[in-house]
Motif scaffolding. Structure first.
Motif, PDB file in Angstrom:
ATOM      1  N   ALA A  59      -3.578  -4.839  -8.538  1.00  0.00           N
ATOM      2  CA  ALA A  59      -3.030  -4.282  -7.310  1.00  0.00           C
ATOM      3  C   ALA A  59      -1.667  -4.912  -7.027  1.00  0.00           C
ATOM      4  O   ALA A  59      -1.331  -5.968  -7.551  1.00  0.00           O
ATOM      5  N   ASP A  60      -0.898  -4.258  -6.181  1.00  0.00           N
ATOM      6  CA  ASP A  60       0.480  -4.684  -5.909  1.00  0.00           C
ATOM      7  C   ASP A  60       0.553  -5.364  -4.542  1.00  0.00           C
ATOM      8  O   ASP A  60       0.328  -4.720  -3.513  1.00  0.00           O
ATOM      9  N   ASP A  61       0.841  -6.645  -4.545  1.00  0.00           N
ATOM     10  CA  ASP A  61       0.939  -7.435  -3.307  1.00  0.00           C
ATOM     11  C   ASP A  61      -0.423  -7.600  -2.629  1.00  0.00           C
ATOM     12  O   ASP A  61      -0.524  -7.606  -1.399  1.00  0.00           O
ATOM     13  N   LEU A  62      -1.469  -7.732  -3.429  1.00  0.00           N
ATOM     14  CA  LEU A  62      -2.808  -7.929  -2.859  1.00  0.00           C
ATOM     15  C   LEU A  62      -3.053  -9.408  -2.605  1.00  0.00           C
ATOM     16  O   LEU A  62      -2.928 -10.233  -3.508  1.00  0.00           O
ATOM     17  N   VAL A 103       9.233 -10.542  -6.780  1.00  0.00           N
ATOM     18  CA  VAL A 103       8.258 -11.439  -7.409  1.00  0.00           C
ATOM     19  C   VAL A 103       7.387 -10.681  -8.417  1.00  0.00           C
ATOM     20  O   VAL A 103       6.907 -11.231  -9.410  1.00  0.00           O
ATOM     21  N   CYS A 104       7.218  -9.374  -8.161  1.00  0.00           N
ATOM     22  CA  CYS A 104       6.385  -8.526  -9.028  1.00  0.00           C
ATOM     23  C   CYS A 104       6.820  -8.582 -10.487  1.00  0.00           C
ATOM     24  O   CYS A 104       5.986  -8.647 -11.383  1.00  0.00           O
ATOM     25  N   LEU A 105       8.119  -8.513 -10.701  1.00  0.00           N
ATOM     26  CA  LEU A 105       8.616  -8.347 -12.078  1.00  0.00           C
ATOM     27  C   LEU A 105       8.312  -9.562 -12.959  1.00  0.00           C
ATOM     28  O   LEU A 105       7.700  -9.407 -14.027  1.00  0.00           O
ATOM     29  N   PRO A 197      -1.530  -2.387  -2.352  1.00  0.00           N
ATOM     30  CA  PRO A 197      -1.151  -2.025  -0.986  1.00  0.00           C
ATOM     31  C   PRO A 197       0.295  -2.412  -0.624  1.00  0.00           C
ATOM     32  O   PRO A 197       0.585  -2.685   0.527  1.00  0.00           O
ATOM     33  N   HIS A 198       1.189  -2.439  -1.612  1.00  0.00           N
ATOM     34  CA  HIS A 198       2.614  -2.723  -1.350  1.00  0.00           C
ATOM     35  C   HIS A 198       3.138  -1.776  -0.267  1.00  0.00           C
ATOM     36  O   HIS A 198       2.732  -0.621  -0.198  1.00  0.00           O
ATOM     37  N   ASP A 199       4.056  -2.279   0.582  1.00  0.00           N
ATOM     38  CA  ASP A 199       4.616  -1.380   1.583  1.00  0.00           C
ATOM     39  C   ASP A 199       5.366  -0.248   0.884  1.00  0.00           C
ATOM     40  O   ASP A 199       5.886  -0.460  -0.210  1.00  0.00           O
ATOM     41  N   GLY A 290      -4.186  -9.406  -8.337  1.00  0.00           N
ATOM     42  CA  GLY A 290      -2.971  -8.947  -7.671  1.00  0.00           C
ATOM     43  C   GLY A 290      -1.785  -9.562  -8.392  1.00  0.00           C
ATOM     44  O   GLY A 290      -1.899 -10.636  -8.986  1.00  0.00           O
ATOM     45  N   ASP A 291      -0.628  -8.889  -8.349  1.00  0.00           N
ATOM     46  CA  ASP A 291       0.528  -9.436  -9.075  1.00  0.00           C
ATOM     47  C   ASP A 291       1.177 -10.591  -8.315  1.00  0.00           C
ATOM     48  O   ASP A 291       1.816 -11.446  -8.898  1.00  0.00           O
ATOM     49  N   ASN A 292       1.011 -10.586  -7.005  1.00  0.00           N
ATOM     50  CA  ASN A 292       1.483 -11.687  -6.155  1.00  0.00           C
ATOM     51  C   ASN A 292       0.787 -11.536  -4.823  1.00  0.00           C
ATOM     52  O   ASN A 292       0.166 -10.498  -4.546  1.00  0.00           O
ATOM     53  N   GLY A 293       0.892 -12.547  -3.986  1.00  0.00           N
ATOM     54  CA  GLY A 293       0.276 -12.461  -2.672  1.00  0.00           C
ATOM     55  C   GLY A 293       1.248 -11.904  -1.657  1.00  0.00           C
ATOM     56  O   GLY A 293       2.264 -11.281  -2.007  1.00  0.00           O
ATOM     57  N   GLY A 303       6.452 -11.933   4.019  1.00  0.00           N
ATOM     58  CA  GLY A 303       6.880 -11.548   2.675  1.00  0.00           C
ATOM     59  C   GLY A 303       6.120 -12.326   1.611  1.00  0.00           C
ATOM     60  O   GLY A 303       5.101 -12.968   1.882  1.00  0.00           O
ATOM     61  N   LYS A 304       6.641 -12.257   0.389  1.00  0.00           N
ATOM     62  CA  LYS A 304       6.007 -12.947  -0.743  1.00  0.00           C
ATOM     63  C   LYS A 304       6.947 -13.981  -1.336  1.00  0.00           C
ATOM     64  O   LYS A 304       6.690 -14.491  -2.422  1.00  0.00           O
ATOM     65  N   GLN A 305       8.030 -14.298  -0.604  1.00  0.00           N
ATOM     66  CA  GLN A 305       9.040 -15.220  -1.120  1.00  0.00           C
ATOM     67  C   GLN A 305       8.810 -16.617  -0.534  1.00  0.00           C
ATOM     68  O   GLN A 305       9.706 -17.216   0.055  1.00  0.00           O
TER      69      GLN A 305
HETATM   70 CA   LIG Z   1       3.960  -7.102  -6.128  1.00  0.00          CA
END
Ligand SMILES: [Ca+2]
Length: 467
Positions: A59-62, A103-105, A197-199, A290-293, A303-305
């Motif tokens: 998932a994306d940003d889970l 952060v995803c990449l 659930p990425h925005d 998830g790829d990142n939190g 954010g995730k930064q």
């Molecule tokens: Ca992500």
């Protein structure tokens, strides 16, 4: 819900730009031939057929608590709950870090290569077999359907079928069609790389009413503003909620985030149902990650930064299926460990030269951990190191450290760095951080000769929330 096609016919959502449609406009027969599907697959060796399938849900940003059974009773995720409840949960899993705001990449690059960020930006030496290649070479029929953009698309080329689906319904349809086409011919490697659930927290309309903003709880460590400049205060993700954060503006985002997760859950349920109908479910290993939190009001961040727990770098990680015990572990895991872990579980040799470590000994109860501490990083503005009790975060641009006793303070609400009696612990953790940097080849200085001001005030005009 859409009716699944009976023959393999990849879908795109209406949002797909028209110029991309040609890729999928091939007549079905040609497409099937181009993908090597159909009768040729029936010649798989019997030994290859006995390998378990792997369904890898990314998932994306889970967030690590982004499934009800992972500890958030506000969520409605019945299908994912069933996987979690019979599976093995890594409670301290992370993406290693990021050199850019997306952060995803780097996260996905590390995941597909098994290499860490400072190993050629997660690409390793560029010659090592990647996760998708390894699965294909092991005789798997492989499909990825999901996110593009902020995804290392070149690393996904080895998939037999590699599609950019724009939402979970489309991605589930693609994977279900693939199951119907290939089940029984070869072991399946099914990779759903969801956009949710990425925005902007997409869901179909029936999911948004599941959550009323006024019913949702704020995190215990909610703050209206982050107390100092962490080096990345006004990046796009942080601007998806205006400053100061309030109960009203934050819970509106929470409600959408949860709806998007429930929408994803429903379509995961369809894939699981398709595996059951194909007689494949019982021999399918399911991985949820998830790829990142994502911070959702913790410490004043959205954010995730950042490198807080339950912030940008901590992720959910669950493995369930044949041979996997029900349980959980506090062992520190990175997403780059998944590739060698899957190799181990399938009896394949992981390639030499990668940095990830197999978690299979932890799953088997033969090891409590595979590394003594977890290091995470974000550009050149944040570094962290933690063990099972203590965590130090260093902000090199402002020469500031935070020290948290996670055993007593898991939500990082009481910074002990300035406490006189903790000076030895701060020194010890800084030394361990420097040691980790040396191990990974991270050359970021931990101290600035001309530190910036740590003071921060939000932009004078409230940012426009993301749609
Ligand atoms: Ca992500």
């Amino acid at each position: 819900m859409s009716t699944s096609p009976t023959a393999f016919s990849p879908e795109l959502s209406p949002a797909v730009p028209r110029r991309r449609r040609w890729v999928f406009a091939l007549p079905l027969g040609l497409l099937v031939a181009a993908l090597g599907l159909g009768a040729a697959g029936a010649a798989e060796a019997p030994a290859a057929r006995r390998k378990p399938n792997v369904l890898f849900l990314l998932a994306d940003d889970l967030r690590p608590d982004g499934i009800r059974a992972l500890g958030n009773p506000q969520l409605k995720t019945p299908h994912l709950d069933q996987v979690v409840e019979r599976g093995f949960v890594f409670r301290h899993a992370y993406t290693f870090g990021a050199h850019i705001g997306s952060v995803c990449l780097p996260s996905r690059t590390m995941l597909y290569t098994g290499c860490h960020l400072f190993h050629n930006l997660g690409y390793g030496n560029g010659k090592t077999t990647t996760f998708p290649q390894a699965m294909k070479e092991a005789g798997y029929a492989t499909i990825r359907s999901g996110k593009f953009g902020a995804n290392p698309n070149d690393l996904c080329k080895p998939f037999d079928v590699n599609l950019n689906g724009y939402n979970s319904e489309v991605n589930a349809n693609n994977i279900i069609a693939f199951i119907k086409e290939r089940a029984g011919q070869a072991p399946l490697f099914l990779h759903m790389a969801s956009n949710e659930p990425h925005d902007p927290q997409f869901a179909t309309p029936e999911y948004y009413p599941l959550y009323r903003a006024q019913d949702l709880a704020l995190p215990v460590n909610f703050l209206p503003l982050h107390p100092f400049d962490n080096g990345e205060m006004v990046i796009r993700d942080e601007a998806t909620v205006p400053w100061p954060r309030t109960r009203e503006n934050l819970t509106a985002k929470l409600a959408r985030y949860y709806a998007s997760i429930s929408y994803w859950d429903a379509h995961v349920g369809r894939i699981i149902q398709a595996l059951k109908e194909a007689g494949e479910f019982e021999r399918t290993i399911i991985i949820i990650a998830g790829d990142n939190g994502l911070s959702l009001g913790e410490q004043g961040l959205v954010g995730k930064q950042n490198v807080y727990e339950n912030g940008g770098m901590q992720v959910p990680l669950v493995i369930a299926g044949p041979g996997i015990p029900q349980g959980h572990s506090e062992a520190f895991a990175y997403l780059m460990d998944l590739y060698p872990t899957v190799c181990d579980l399938l009896g394949m040799a992981a390639p030499q030269g990668i940095d990830g470590k197999s978690l299979a000994p932890v799953l088997a109860g033969k090891a409590a951990q595979v590394r003594p501490y977890a290091f995470t990083c974000y550009t050149d503005v944040q570094r962290s190191i933690r063990d099972q009790r203590w965590k130090l975060i260093r902000y090199p641009k402002i020469n500031r450290s935070q020290l948290f006793d996670l055993a007593a303070d898991p939500h990082e609400m009481k910074d002990l760095a300035a406490a006189a009696d903790q000076a030895p612990k701060v020194g010890e953790m800084l030394a361990r951080l420097a040691q980790a940097q040396q191990e990974y080849g991270d050359t970021c200085p931990l101290t600035s000769p001309n530190p910036a001001s740590a003071a921060w005030t939000p932009p004078p005009v409230a940012a426009e929330p993301a749609k």
